[in-house]
Design an enzyme around this catalytic site. Sequence first.
Site, PDB file in Angstrom:
ATOM      1  N   LYS A  90       0.817  -1.298  -0.035  1.00 59.92           N
ATOM      2  CA  LYS A  90      -0.092  -0.045   0.009  1.00 59.92           C
ATOM      3  C   LYS A  90       0.919   1.158   0.044  1.00 59.92           C
ATOM      4  O   LYS A  90       1.690   1.504   0.777  1.00 59.92           O
ATOM      5  CB  LYS A  90      -0.983   0.141   1.040  1.00 59.92           C
ATOM      6  CG  LYS A  90      -1.917   1.244   1.267  1.00 59.92           C
ATOM      7  CD  LYS A  90      -2.853   1.129   2.378  1.00 59.92           C
ATOM      8  CE  LYS A  90      -4.008   2.054   2.213  1.00 59.92           C
ATOM      9  NZ  LYS A  90      -3.459   3.340   2.040  1.00 59.92           N
ATOM     10  N   PHE A 106      24.164  17.919  28.124  1.00 58.84           N
ATOM     11  CA  PHE A 106      24.446  16.556  28.736  1.00 58.84           C
ATOM     12  C   PHE A 106      23.998  16.648  30.118  1.00 58.84           C
ATOM     13  O   PHE A 106      24.648  17.617  30.874  1.00 58.84           O
ATOM     14  CB  PHE A 106      25.429  16.054  28.492  1.00 58.84           C
ATOM     15  CG  PHE A 106      25.531  14.316  28.388  1.00 58.84           C
ATOM     16  CD1 PHE A 106      24.911  13.647  27.480  1.00 58.84           C
ATOM     17  CD2 PHE A 106      26.283  13.718  29.442  1.00 58.84           C
ATOM     18  CE1 PHE A 106      25.087  12.262  27.748  1.00 58.84           C
ATOM     19  CE2 PHE A 106      26.282  12.271  29.692  1.00 58.84           C
ATOM     20  CZ  PHE A 106      25.501  11.500  28.378  1.00 58.84           C
ATOM     21  N   GLY A 149      25.277   4.191  13.267  1.00 61.35           N
ATOM     22  CA  GLY A 149      25.808   2.955  13.828  1.00 61.35           C
ATOM     23  C   GLY A 149      24.819   1.965  14.212  1.00 61.35           C
ATOM     24  O   GLY A 149      23.501   2.233  14.117  1.00 61.35           O
ATOM     25  N   ASP A 159       1.642   5.524  -0.068  1.00 58.88           N
ATOM     26  CA  ASP A 159       1.310   6.634   0.831  1.00 58.88           C
ATOM     27  C   ASP A 159       1.488   7.566  -0.224  1.00 58.88           C
ATOM     28  O   ASP A 159       2.774   8.483  -0.223  1.00 58.88           O
ATOM     29  CB  ASP A 159       2.002   6.807   2.203  1.00 58.88           C
ATOM     30  CG  ASP A 159       1.821   7.845   3.019  1.00 58.88           C
ATOM     31  OD1 ASP A 159       0.743   8.424   2.601  1.00 58.88           O
ATOM     32  OD2 ASP A 159       2.405   8.275   3.946  1.00 58.88           O
TER      33      ASP A 159
END
Length: 878
Positions: free
Chosen positions: A287, A644, A746, A289
């Site tokens: 299907k 962080f 990665g 899109d």
Amino acid sequence: MARSAALEAYWRKRDFSKTHEPSGGARAGGKAKSSALHFVIQKHAARRLHYDFRLELDGVLKSWAVTKGPSLNPHDKRLAVHVEDHPIEYGGFEGVIPPGQYGAGSVIIWDRGEWVPEGDPHKAYAKGHLKFTLHGEKLHGEWNLVRMRARPDDRGDNWLLIKVDDAAARDEKDDILDKMPGSVVSGKGVEKIANDPKVRKWTSGQLAKHVGPTVEALTPRQRAREPLPGKPQRGNGPKTDSKKAKPPKIVFPKAARKASIGEFVPFCLATAVEVPPSGAGFVHEIKFDGYRLQPLVEKGEVRIQTRRGLDWTEKFPSIAEAIASLPIENGVFDGEAVVEDKNGIADFAALQEALKSGHGESITFYVFDLLHLNGHDLKPLRLLQRKAILKQVLEAASESGPLHYSEEFAGNGEELIKHICRLGGEGIVSKQTAKPYRSGRNGDWLKVKCANRQEFVVIGYVPSTSTPKAVGSLVLGYYDNKKLLHAGRAGTGYTARTAKELFVALEKIRCERPPAEGPLPAEAKRNVRWVEPSLVAEIEFRGWTGSNMLRQAAFKGLREDKVPSEIIREAVVPDARHARPKPSPRLSVPLTHPDRLLWPQAGVTKQALADYYVSVWDLIAPQIVGRPLSLVRCPTGVGHGCFFQRHEWEGVDKHIVAIEDPEEEKPLISIKDVDGLIALVQASALEIHPWGCKAKSLESPDRLIFDFDPGDDVGWTDLVAVAEEARARLRKDGIESFVKTSGGKGLHVVAPIMPRSGWDQVKDYCRSIAEAMATDSPDRLTATMAKHARAGRIYVDYLRNGRGATAVAAYSTRARPEAGVSMPLDWGELAAIGSAAHFTLANAGRRLNGTGVDPWQGMDKLRQRLPAKKGPAPRKSK
């Protein structure tokens, strides 16, 4: 003529009895015929995909291999490795270099034109700093090529290709390589060149002169009006009098009645079901899109119509041209126009962007039915008879261009839908093989979706609370017995630009009262600006609430091909075998500014992130609950002041748990339930990185992790092979492992172990595997952290196994523009994925809805130990 010394290296590397590349003997070192200097950029899918940047100088093409391709962002400094000079004729080469030859692989001419050097180009080239202006079909403006200072370990002559910050520059969001991937000569992608047996091996024997935009580079409106070279046009669409390919020899079955071509045929529509049908009476197709289209061709003139019968020929000139060039007298086709992402998944938003920007070369038309051909009505034929004739017609084309045959799959539809959903696709359509083509929704075709998705009428909007003059959410409705009913809101899916464009469009159709019938709750009316029900939006959502409101609804785009009055709530035929979704856990953590765009480029809001984590709670909980966590927080979204965080902060939510670590001055952080996870969302934590141990046993790791980080020019196949090698090495030691994408470049290989070894012992064991792999394959792998050692190799990172070191959690999002997700995989899926960035918040839900099985299920039940080797004892807490 004596060979030019400039081309000696070029000639030595090639056997011209086997490769179709031009030898260049006739003009080597000769004088250019024109005073203008030309350039060409060839996209080259050799062992690794790269771009060859070539500048004409002194009768040859000075050449650089640009591993990541040119960038319009002045902040990007693209590595360009200087290679041997090529003959001028090579600028016209587009084709396939055969296996066994130097540079084996497919080549397309990605861009070409003229370059104007600043000052004396000979002195600049000798000095190692070329400044120049490009006048190409894709690239323009000022550029720099700068030679890098050589280092003792450099293996080549390395330069940098840098765009000057001028009017032709763009930011990182505007990637011309993705937006304009095809050839400026043939319009083909590098993959199509490789797979097309009819491709020309090279174009004209000389560097083609730049004479302005090619037909492929014009906007759809321009291309609809511009005569194609050698193909005069008349009427509504392209018409060709040029020599066509040999017509196919069609034997029409008796049921194919002779008839005139007629007018528009209403489409056969698919009925939504939960589970694909089984049995030999069905075949299954992917299907798509995109936009459902019906191209009609008669006497070379083409008209392309939508499901409403609208004429969209001007919107899709490349499809019209391809249909016009088919070796048939007349025909009516049924198919879907799509734009596929780099992983081969159709992307509706990308299709709309391609139509807006005029980048029609990226549009593909998948043809799945043929309703009329050469004076014969094929609708009475069985499906497989029609598709067999369609395949003959498409195979007879001299060049397929954007036309692709939609393959049918016999057999187990349930296996196919699982496969499509696992890849993040939209779903499948199952079709009865013996049925004629019948218009309407009659049950002949059945569709199974990987996620709930349908169109809704836009009846209002709520302005953004964080961005001025932008939409924060759309208010939606649908018709039931001609009554317009309220269906709730879609509060995510809007890029920053889309949110502002919608705001402008909706302000023009404001109205005072709700267009939906019936009373609305006060919460449903809060802050809403009502609009006339004249627009249709495509929405992906998780389901319906008990009060018939949409759950976790995301905007996918406006649908110009749908009429608002036709939009109803799409019913799905239930199936007893289909598992009911689990109810979402109840939350007690409120979100401030839920419509804040955390990923502006992907259109993902804070609310959408919370919805995603609620939907995957059962899967992500074992990866993060009860473990020390490090976070990447972006309070104002990706690219704006991310940082962080590994310690508790002032004002932290009560659902985020503090962990005392004797080696840290401040407490670490953890969570114990879904409210803790939503508290991390409220803190705009876009990445979650757990330790490889539980909070209650800080000195006893219970997981190993290898992070395989590829250099820029390393291919996916090489990356997969290395991950599988690590799996095999672990298995030799009796350790079973699991794999996931990083959500970036990665792959991560993760193995559970019993918490009976110390950090030093675990790290030493992982180091021994990494170094053994690098020693056995020094040309492919490195266990050295230094950046310069990674060029062209894969870095085997074992340092994630130290105390306090982390790696992104399975199912965690990434703080990158595309809103990537670190997705666990079955080992057998790796080859089909194609990229570590394959899964994003846009398609992760489809995968998780459709798989039914967690590929990491049972991981923590494995009782695995490190092999018996002497090593440091576990560290004890102070």
